[in-house]
Design an enzyme around this catalytic site. Structure first.
Site, PDB file in Angstrom:
ATOM      1  N   THR A 213       0.939  -1.182  -0.139  1.00  0.00           N
ATOM      2  CA  THR A 213       0.013  -0.150  -0.020  1.00  0.00           C
ATOM      3  C   THR A 213       1.107   1.278  -0.071  1.00  0.00           C
ATOM      4  OG1 THR A 213      -1.602  -1.186   1.356  1.00  0.00           O
ATOM      5  CG2 THR A 213      -1.910   1.128   1.374  1.00  0.00           C
TER       6      THR A 213
ATOM      7  N   CYS B  70      29.770   7.052   4.289  1.00  0.00           N
ATOM      8  CA  CYS B  70      29.239   5.864   3.931  1.00  0.00           C
ATOM      9  C   CYS B  70      29.804   5.012   4.699  1.00  0.00           C
ATOM     10  CB  CYS B  70      29.179   5.644   2.539  1.00  0.00           C
ATOM     11  SG  CYS B  70      28.005   6.835   1.669  1.00  0.00           S
TER      12      CYS B  70
END
Ligand code: PLP
Length: 359
Positions: free
Chosen positions: A223, A305
């Site tokens: 959804t 990162c």
């Protein structure tokens, strides 16, 4: 607190937040309806999702469709895994969302090298039999702008599709028009976290990663959140409308920061770069100490990162820096809501903290 970490995430634009609120309402206003339900409130939510889809499409090349995902990471996984490539070429400075997905796939992997300026060669060799080439539009660590349209041509000439991670470029630069698939993320363009999208050129087939109710034309079941879609769409529309204004503001901040940080070496090209990214190094700098001394400036180690891993940044290593140089680098990122006074204060604090280390 002065926020200078715009590559990690951007503040939510007030306009995007405003666009989200109707879809976060309680029982009285029906904004909570499922956009896949056929009743009236459901259709209203679905209409808001489609408006957002159009707003995002306006930032991307023509002739394709926008598939909503939970993040750009998911979009990149869908693009790579969903094509089932047998041979894949990616640049050495891609985000982990591309590098690790490529490594985890069963494809034979070729790496496209980067020069000392942080640029992938426009005429990089693409081996025959390559199915997919992935090169990012703007690098998240050093801000360098890659010649993606030229590389897309090379990919096509070799019979491969071209995937572009446009997470750091979307809403700031013109879209990578030669790409066949483009990944974007709302939270890097002043939208909400938790939503990304993959743009897919018409006629390109993908195998879904997530199975279920068949939403997003069968490509991504689950959804949708109308609030996240509406926030993403409003942020995209705003970025498009303000592209020149935002760009001019960033140029002014860049010029000031460069002037105020004269003793720092720039990592990556000064010209072929998104100027909201200043990745700098200073010989002998202890970045951990700098960050703990500067508790009121939110910036990042050059190795964002890999932070926490203790490993030097793969991007800084790929452009030829030593481990030591990579570990003495910082990334300062600014954007729409950064004020000139904030840059001035932050630069003064950064210089003072570096001087206190005697470097
Ligand atoms: N690609 C680049 C260049 C990024 O900078 C990021 C986020 O850091 C991603 C992909 C992943 O985006 P998301 O946070 O939406 O998964």
């Amino acid at each position: 607190m002065i926020y200078l970490d715009y590559q990690a995430t951007t503040p939510l634009a007030p306009e995007a937040r405003e666009a989200m609120l109707p879809w976060l309402s309680g029982p009285e206003a029906m904004g909570f309806a499922n956009p896949h339900s056929p009743h009236r409130p459901g259709r209203a939510a679905a209409a808001a999702v489609e408006v957002a889809r159009e707003q995002i499409a306006a930032l991307l090349p023509a002739g394709g469709r926008v598939v909503f995902t939970g993040s750009a990471t998911e979009a990149l996984n869908l693009a790579i895994v969903g094509r089932k490539p047998s041979r894949l070429a990616v640049s050495t400075i891609e985000h982990a969302a591309v590098l690790d997905t490529a490594a985890a796939s069963s494809a034979r992997l070729d790496l496209l090298e980067t020069d000392r300026d942080g640029l992938v060669a426009a005429d990089s060799d693409i081996a025959g039999g390559t199915d997919l080439v992935a090169v990012m539009q703007v690098n998240n660590e050093i801000g360098t702008i890659q010649p993606v349209d030229a590389i897309a041509e090379k990919a096509h000439a070799a019979g491969a599709l071209f995937l572009c991670d446009a997470v750091q470029g979307a809403g700031k630069l013109e879209p990578p028009r030669g790409a066949d698939m483009v990944a974007v993320s709302a939270h890097k363009l002043y939208g909400p976290k938790g939503i990304g999208a993959l743009w897919v050129r018409d006629g390109i087939d993908l195998t879904p990663l997530i199975h279920g109710g068949g939403q997003e034309q069968g490509l991504r079941s689950g959804t949708l959140s109308p609030a996240l879609c509406a926030g993403f769409g409003a942020a995209a529309a705003l970025a498009k409308a303000r592209m020149d204004e935002d760009g001019a503001h960033i140029q002014a901040l860049w010029a000031k920061a460069r002037q105020l940080l004269p003793d720092w070496e720039l990592n990556g090209s000064a010209d072929r770069r998104w100027h909201g990214n200043l990745n700098l190094r200073r010989e002998g700098l202890d970045v951990a100490r700098l960050m703990s001394d500067l508790r009121n400036v939110a910036f990042s180690a050059g190795s964002a990162c890999a932070s926490g891993s203790g490993r030097p940044s793969h991007v800084l290593r790929a452009i030829g820096l030593s481990d030591r140089q990579a570990k003495s680098s910082i990334r300062i990122g600014f954007g729409r809501y950064t004020e000139m006074g904030g840059i001035e204060d932050a630069c003064a604090c950064i210089n003072a903290a570096a001087a206190a280390q005697g470097v």
